[in-house]
Design an enzyme around this catalytic site. Sequence first.
Site, PDB file in Angstrom:
ATOM      1  CE1 TYR A 141      44.124  31.857  51.148  1.00 34.78           C
ATOM      2  CE2 TYR A 141      46.507  32.788  50.896  1.00 34.78           C
ATOM      3  CZ  TYR A 141      45.152  32.670  50.590  1.00 34.78           C
ATOM      4  OH  TYR A 141      44.531  33.446  49.611  1.00 34.78           O
ATOM      5  CE  LYS A 192      28.666  26.825  51.403  1.00 36.82           C
ATOM      6  NZ  LYS A 192      27.643  27.577  50.596  1.00 36.82           N
ATOM      7  CG  ASP A 225      26.732  30.549  48.821  1.00 37.97           C
ATOM      8  OD1 ASP A 225      26.675  31.056  49.856  1.00 37.97           O
ATOM      9  OD2 ASP A 225      25.995  29.526  48.493  1.00 37.97           O
ATOM     10  CG  ASP A 249      42.690  35.286  47.988  1.00 40.51           C
ATOM     11  OD1 ASP A 249      43.339  36.669  47.756  1.00 40.51           O
ATOM     12  OD2 ASP A 249      42.637  34.298  47.445  1.00 40.51           O
ATOM     13  CG  ASP A 253      41.134  39.479  43.768  1.00 42.16           C
ATOM     14  OD1 ASP A 253      41.637  40.041  44.648  1.00 42.16           O
ATOM     15  OD2 ASP A 253      41.596  39.030  42.963  1.00 42.16           O
TER      16      ASP A 253
END
Length: 359
Positions: A141, A192, A225, A249, A253
């Site tokens: 970001y 990751k 993932d 982020d 959601d």
Amino acid sequence: MSKNILILPGDGIGPEIVTEAVKVLAALRDDHGLEIEMDEALVGGAAIDATGVPLPDVTLQMAKEADAVLLGAVGGPKWESLDISVRPEKGLLGLRSGLGLFANLRPAILYPQLAEASTLKPEIVAGLDILIVRELTGDIYFGQPRGVRTLESGERQGFNTMVYAEHEIERIVRVACDIARKRDRRVCSVDKANVLECTELWREVATRVVKNEYPDIELSHMYVDNAAMQLVRRPKQFDVMVTGNIFGDILSDAAAMLTGSIGMLPSASLNESGRGMYEPIHGSAPDIAGKGIANPLATILSLAMMLRYSLGHAALADRIEAAVNKVLDDGLRTPDILSEGMIEVGTEAMGDAVVAALI
Ligand code: IPM
Ligand code: MG
């Protein structure tokens, strides 16, 4: 001593939902002895329209001086064609970095009354109570370099940089562990590390911090993932999840939707000194803006987090949460959480009902 709260309604449904939260705050002030003053300022598209920039200096200054900030939402199609450097979202990101709000707490709690509203089977989500701790001022970001460049071939190439320094990882892991100590003492760090060096370092630092400083915390690691898959497969396996800005982020959601509606979930963004900005995790929902049907509960619950984390009024926070429970028990539902046999209400009626239920 009176506390100063800065209200930033923002765009889309922002002003509507913030109005309801302000009603609740005013009721606490007038009837329950909460000593506060409220100021209002512009951010996002509303600020662009009025001043040409998404985060006017005066807004950032007022936010720095406030004891806490309540934000609605920013963004909308009206400003989408603007250059990315001056879009409404930059106002939000500027507040996060300008105030040093590195720790974003996103609880996903399933209200039993709303089990029907989840798209997952009730037994998968019943009793769900997880907390996503998202790093908020680093990562791709804010990483440099970034931009769109033209290659020798004449083709354009977009690029961003994922970056984390050790101290940034250490401090967010500490926040997650401190909170986990008040919960089930389990932290799952999401990365990751099989592909990205940046998050390989993340895993190494997280492991070190927990080993040296939080031996009582059970730390696990999960690739992002897999974490996304596990969230919809068996979400109750998680207690606290800690992760970087972009993964947080996305996962938050997904976690939100487990609870039936993204319209129910509050968030707190805190800096080193415990000051914070509080906002619903949903966006400005331009498609329903101005219709009076947006769910104000996430914003009202954000207020409860503000009282608990920044203003030292845990009892009043409990009271707001109890009032929200009461209106849900009474069957009141905005369209996003409506199910058969319930009473459909709009934004304003929902806010009024919460105020009336505050005892
Ligand atoms: C969020 C939002 C923001 C983010 C946007 C509006 C910039 O999606 O708070 O999750 O990406 O952080
Ligand atoms: Mg988001």
